[in-house]
Design an enzyme around this catalytic site. Structure first.
Site, short mmCIF file in Angstrom:
data_model
loop_
_atom_site.label_atom_id
_atom_site.label_comp_id
_atom_site.label_asym_id
_atom_site.label_seq_id
_atom_site.Cartn_x
_atom_site.Cartn_y
_atom_site.Cartn_z
N GLU A 112 0.81 -1.21 0.00
CA GLU A 112 0.00 0.00 0.00
C GLU A 112 0.85 1.27 0.00
O GLU A 112 0.32 2.36 -0.23
CB GLU A 112 -0.95 -0.01 1.21
CG GLU A 112 -2.07 -1.02 1.09
CD GLU A 112 -2.98 -1.06 2.29
OE1 GLU A 112 -2.58 -0.56 3.35
OE2 GLU A 112 -4.10 -1.58 2.17
N GLU A 150 7.05 -21.84 8.25
CA GLU A 150 7.45 -21.00 9.37
C GLU A 150 8.42 -21.69 10.32
O GLU A 150 9.02 -21.06 11.18
CB GLU A 150 6.22 -20.55 10.16
CG GLU A 150 5.53 -21.63 10.96
CD GLU A 150 4.42 -21.08 11.85
OE1 GLU A 150 4.55 -21.22 13.07
OE2 GLU A 150 3.46 -20.49 11.32
#
Length: 335
Positions: free
Chosen positions: A115, A146
């Site tokens: 963004e 992960e």
């Protein structure tokens, strides 16, 4: 390094693990013990009846829990402020802000990063979000990604992470091996590291230069750290990127003057921002934007100073891109 200290024995016992279940149970018990002391993993006493209440009561409980988040973040403002100052230093050296995380934490980092270019007209390389498992993990969970500290390190190497960059490790638990592996690598290069977690005294928190820990408490739904913990991470990431952009001259007053007019809505928004900054009409704003190739900052300067576009463009560069500072320097020159 912490990743080796906490998770390095994993590789050493790979063979043993395949032959014996003893290692599996040991690893299981270790992780269970870690989860037992995490605030974000404990059960919320206010929601033991979650499966009994009606829909409205359920939503009230979620809303009441969410109201805790801003209060928890307020206590973190000193640490967030230190992080912003370090990010600005990195930007001023030509460095990048890198977010890294797994699952929800990784997705939130990617969201904040993507963004920044349309909001502040920065390069897509200035703020980067990395998620364990790669871009496919944004849409679908990549199991086991992960758990690899080495993968976290390699993902930084793959983007040519360097001494001018700054790393933000995002992990609600504060123990994600992937994130810790990345932090290890960043520290080996001498760069500043920042952690965002929701569990005090976590492994990650004790290891980074700056620890931002929003203790939002147990989740409404036990184990779903995409809820309060995720909301806290989202708000903190917004604060880091927005405040850093403000501190590098991307705004004037409270207007987003470095907006990138890349679609119809943003084109009209740029016109409106110029109108608000200069108190001119829409036609004047549009003409000024056309003369400055839709650079709202330059359009505002042109209208307020009535100076040649090329001249004010250089003055803006001389003042580090800060619009207010440039306006003041032009006024002083005319005085």
């Amino acid at each position: 390094m912490l990743a080796k200290k906490q998770f390095g024995n994993k590789d050493k016992h790979k063979t043993k693990k395949s032959k014996s279940q003893k290692y599996d149970s040991t690893e299981r018990d270790t992780l269970l013990a870690q989860l037992d002391i995490m605030v974000s993993e404990t059960r919320n006493p206010d929601t033991f009846d979650l499966d009994l209440v009606n829909t409205e009561q359920l939503l009230i409980k979620i809303n009441q829990a969410d109201a805790i988040v801003p209060v928890a973040i307020k206590s973190c403002i000193p640490q967030i402020g230190k992080a912003v100052d370090e990010i600005v230093k990195s930007f001023n050296k030509g460095g990048r802000l890198i977010y890294i995380g797994a699952g929800t934490s990784g997705r939130l980092g990617v969201l904040d990063a993507v963004e920044c270019p349309p909001t502040f007209s920065v390069s897509s390389e200035q703020v980067i979000g990395i998620i364990a498992g790669g871009s496919q993990a944004i849409y679908k969970a990549v199991e086991g990604a992960e758990d690899s500290a080495e993968l976290g390190k390699n993902d930084l190497i793959n983007i040519d992470y360097c001494e001018n960059d700054i790393l933000v490790g995002v992990a609600a638990s504060g123990r994600t091996p992937y994130v810790i592996g990345a932090i290890d690598y960043a520290k080996s290069l001498g760069t500043k590291t920042i952690s965002i977690s929701c569990n005090p005294s976590s492994q990650l928190a004790t290891y980074c230069d700056i620890n931002i820990c929003a203790v939002v408490g147990p989740e409404v739904l036990t184990g779903s750290t995409r809820m309060k913990s995720g909301t806290a991470q989202k708000l903190i990431l917004n604060m880091l990127s927005t405040a850093s952009m403000i501190r590098t001259g991307k705004i004037y007053e409270n207007l987003m003057v470095d907006v990138n007019a890349s679609n119809k809505k943003l084109y009209v928004r740029a016109i409106r921002i110029v109108m608000q900054a200069t108190h001119c009409d829409a036609h004047t704003a549009q003409v000024a934007l056309e003369q400055t190739h839709y650079n709202a900052k330059l359009a505002i300067l042109h209208i307020l100073t009535n100076e040649n576009v090329q001249d004010i463009q250089q003055k803006l560069l001389d003042n580090g891109g800060f619009l207010r500072k440039t306006l003041e320097s032009v006024k002083l020159a005319k005085a």
